[in-house]
Design an enzyme around this catalytic site. Structure first.
Site, mmCIF file in Angstrom:
data_model
loop_
_atom_site.group_PDB
_atom_site.id
_atom_site.type_symbol
_atom_site.label_atom_id
_atom_site.label_comp_id
_atom_site.label_asym_id
_atom_site.label_seq_id
_atom_site.Cartn_x
_atom_site.Cartn_y
_atom_site.Cartn_z
ATOM 1 N N LYS A 76 3.020 2.498 8.481
ATOM 2 C CA LYS A 76 2.188 3.207 9.481
ATOM 3 C C LYS A 76 1.082 2.620 9.483
ATOM 4 O O LYS A 76 0.511 2.260 8.723
ATOM 5 C CB LYS A 76 2.180 4.737 9.163
ATOM 6 N N SER A 151 3.137 13.004 12.849
ATOM 7 C CA SER A 151 2.504 11.828 13.406
ATOM 8 C C SER A 151 3.083 10.857 13.136
ATOM 9 O O SER A 151 2.756 9.640 14.091
ATOM 10 C CB SER A 151 0.944 11.947 12.836
ATOM 11 N N SER A 175 3.911 15.479 8.756
ATOM 12 C CA SER A 175 4.061 14.144 9.649
ATOM 13 C C SER A 175 4.959 13.204 9.299
ATOM 14 O O SER A 175 5.576 11.936 9.759
ATOM 15 C CB SER A 175 2.800 13.242 9.545
HETATM 16 N N1 GLN Z 1 1.044 18.164 13.068
HETATM 17 C C1 GLN Z 1 0.262 18.314 11.896
HETATM 18 C C2 GLN Z 1 -1.228 18.044 12.708
HETATM 19 O O1 GLN Z 1 -1.286 17.958 13.978
HETATM 20 C C3 GLN Z 1 0.609 17.538 10.719
HETATM 21 C C4 GLN Z 1 0.012 16.076 11.256
HETATM 22 C C5 GLN Z 1 0.174 15.288 9.725
HETATM 23 O O2 GLN Z 1 0.937 15.558 8.785
HETATM 24 N N2 GLN Z 1 -0.574 14.119 9.810
HETATM 25 O O3 GLN Z 1 -2.136 18.417 11.804
#
Ligand code: GLN
Length: 483
Positions: A76, A151, A175
């Protein structure tokens, strides 16, 4: 070759069926030919990959190879990689070449892995759809009009589209698990502190955790063997022995006690998704597990608590991006203040700015107690609810997401409805618990994830449970049409 798991590829390398250079070249060619459909990579590191593959082939020939030597993976794009752009999918870091490797990246290098490239993501990992990326959304290989989740959406899409056999991700509120569910792959968010975050661009430091995304639980176990462990460079990393996660995959599940949280199976959950999850649970009963209903009464409160705590920490973490030391700087600043304002105003995208504003507000002297402190109190109650349930059962099973993948653009003008998709994943981060998502069915041709939640440091148990399920079913082997 592209359908093989890491374990199968490792066996092929050991037996001399192919070399790491052949493997790596084939994958790089496939990325070149196919990724325009999915936008799963931000950077492809062809040169580095071929050099690493060559070194791996030499180690294999010399008999010094380890279990991971020569296996290609993607990272990532929020993990620092020496000499390679680490953009966090933001204009702010579009020009940032990391001068060092983060600990997790360094561990894979030491293990002989080959890095194919850096995957797309929501900007600064803020999002659940990959739509906030500066480089445009990654697309779901099951239906390219739909989101891959976020994400870590690029990692999810790359593995599902067979553009990498496995990838790394980070999980602050879901994410890893959410894109794993929406892309039909297997993902693990380890216990808070299990994997060092040194060299990961921080989002919310009390929630962030790094983990593996692959086709199978066995592959996730192989990856966690490389990633986990104490690191003095991350003060939250836990000094605790790392078991061989592949050693216990075949433990029988007879007598396993499973809890199903009543609050996860309500109207919020798509009825067809619920059916797939219940079918998966029935599979475990066939293996001798017992199932009972449990209660996690503060599930709903995880959304407001998380969406105070995560932005609060993000607003503090992101104050370092000021146009001074690295990253984007605006043109011709009038003075220092103008440089700060315009560099941040031009460098950050909309969702990131929204979080910085919410977080800064919640941390203001006059509002701190009403918002941040209150959210922390709710967080403690959520932790206590899990602790109580995990005294009664070995694992909790639940859906990973309330719905299958939604359409690109469907929720982008409605942040709250996007945040609601996180309802089943956020609470684990608030409690620091490990969780997996495993493909367990399909709804209208789109994959559905089963979430398996365990106690702190129960990764070996989760992987064992998921592996046994994957021995009995073949949802994890399904590929999108045409792939
Ligand atoms: N969807 C969640 C957010 O927008 C989690 C994002 C994540 O785990 N990085 O904060």
């Amino acid at each position: 070759m592209f359908d093989k798991t890491l374990a199968e590829l490792a066996a092929g390398l050991r037996n001399g069926d192919f070399t790491s250079t052949e493997l790596t070249t084939a994958w790089l060619e496939r990325i070149k030919a196919e990724d325009s459909k999915y936008n799963s990579y931000i950077t492809v590191t062809e040169e580095e990959a071929l050099a690493q593959a060559k070194a791996a082939d030499e180690a294999i020939a010399a008999g010094t190879a380890g279990p991971f030597t020569g296996l290609p993976i993607a990272h990532k794009d929020l993990f620092c990689t020496q000499g390679v752009r680490t953009s966090c999918a933001s204009k702010m870091l579009d020009n940032f070449i990391s001068p060092y490797d983060g600990t997790m990246v360094a561990k894979f290098k030491q293990a002989g892995a080959v890095m194919l490239g850096k995957t797309n993501m929501d900007e600064f990992a803020m999002g659940g759809s990959n739509e906030s990326s500066y480089y445009g959304p990654a697309r779901n290989p099951w239906d390219t009009d739909r989101v891959p989740g976020g994400s870590s959406g690029g990692s999810g899409a790359a593995v599902a589209a067979r553009l990498a056999p496995a990838a790394t991700g980070s999980d602050t509120g879901g994410s890893i698990r959410q894109p794993a569910a929406l892309c039909g792959i297997t993902g693990l968010k380890p216990t808070y502190g299990r994997v060092s975050r040194y060299g990961m661009v921080a989002f919310a430091s009390s929630l962030d955790q790094i983990g593996p995304m692959a086709h199978t639980a066995e592959d996730c176990a192989m990856m966690l063997n490389v990633m986990a462990g104490f690191d003095p460079m991350d003060s939250t990393s836990v000094d605790r022995e790392v078991p061989d996660y592949t050693a216990t995959l075949n433990e029988p599940l007879a007598g396993l006690k499973i809890g199903l949280p009543a609050e996860y199976f309500t109207d919020t959950l798509d009825a067809k998704v619920a059916e797939q999850v219940r079918n998966a649970v029935a599979e475990f009963e066939k293996m001798g597990a017992t199932v009972k209903e449990v209660s996690l009464p503060r599930t709903e409160l995880s959304i407001p608590a998380y969406y105070i705590i995560a932005p609060a920490e993000a607003s503090s973490n992101l104050s370092r991006f000021d146009g001074v030391r690295y990253g984007y700087r605006c043109e011709d600043p009038k003075d220092l203040e103008d440089m700060y304002k315009r560099s941040r105003g031009e460098g950050f995208g909309e969702e990131v700015k929204r979080r910085i504003m919410v977080g800064t507000y919640a941390l203001c002297a006059g509002y701190y107690d009403a918002y941040y402190n209150k959210a922390q109190q709710i967080r403690r109650l959520i932790q206590q609810d899990f602790a109580k349930v995990l005294e009664e059962v070995d694992v909790i099973m639940a859906p990973t997401t309330p719905h299958p993948a939604f359409k690109i653009g469907e929720k982008s003008n409605d942040p709250v409805s996007m945040y609601m998709e996180d309802i089943y994943t956020l609470s684990l981060n608030l409690a620091g618990l490990p969780g997996m998502s495993v493909p367990c069915g399909q709804v209208d041709g789109l994959p559905v994830g089963l979430q398996i939640i365990g106690n702190h440091f129960a990764e070996a148990k989760l992987l064992n449970v998921a592996h046994q399920y994957q021995q009995a079913t073949d949802w994890h082997k399904q590929a999108p049409a045409g792939i």
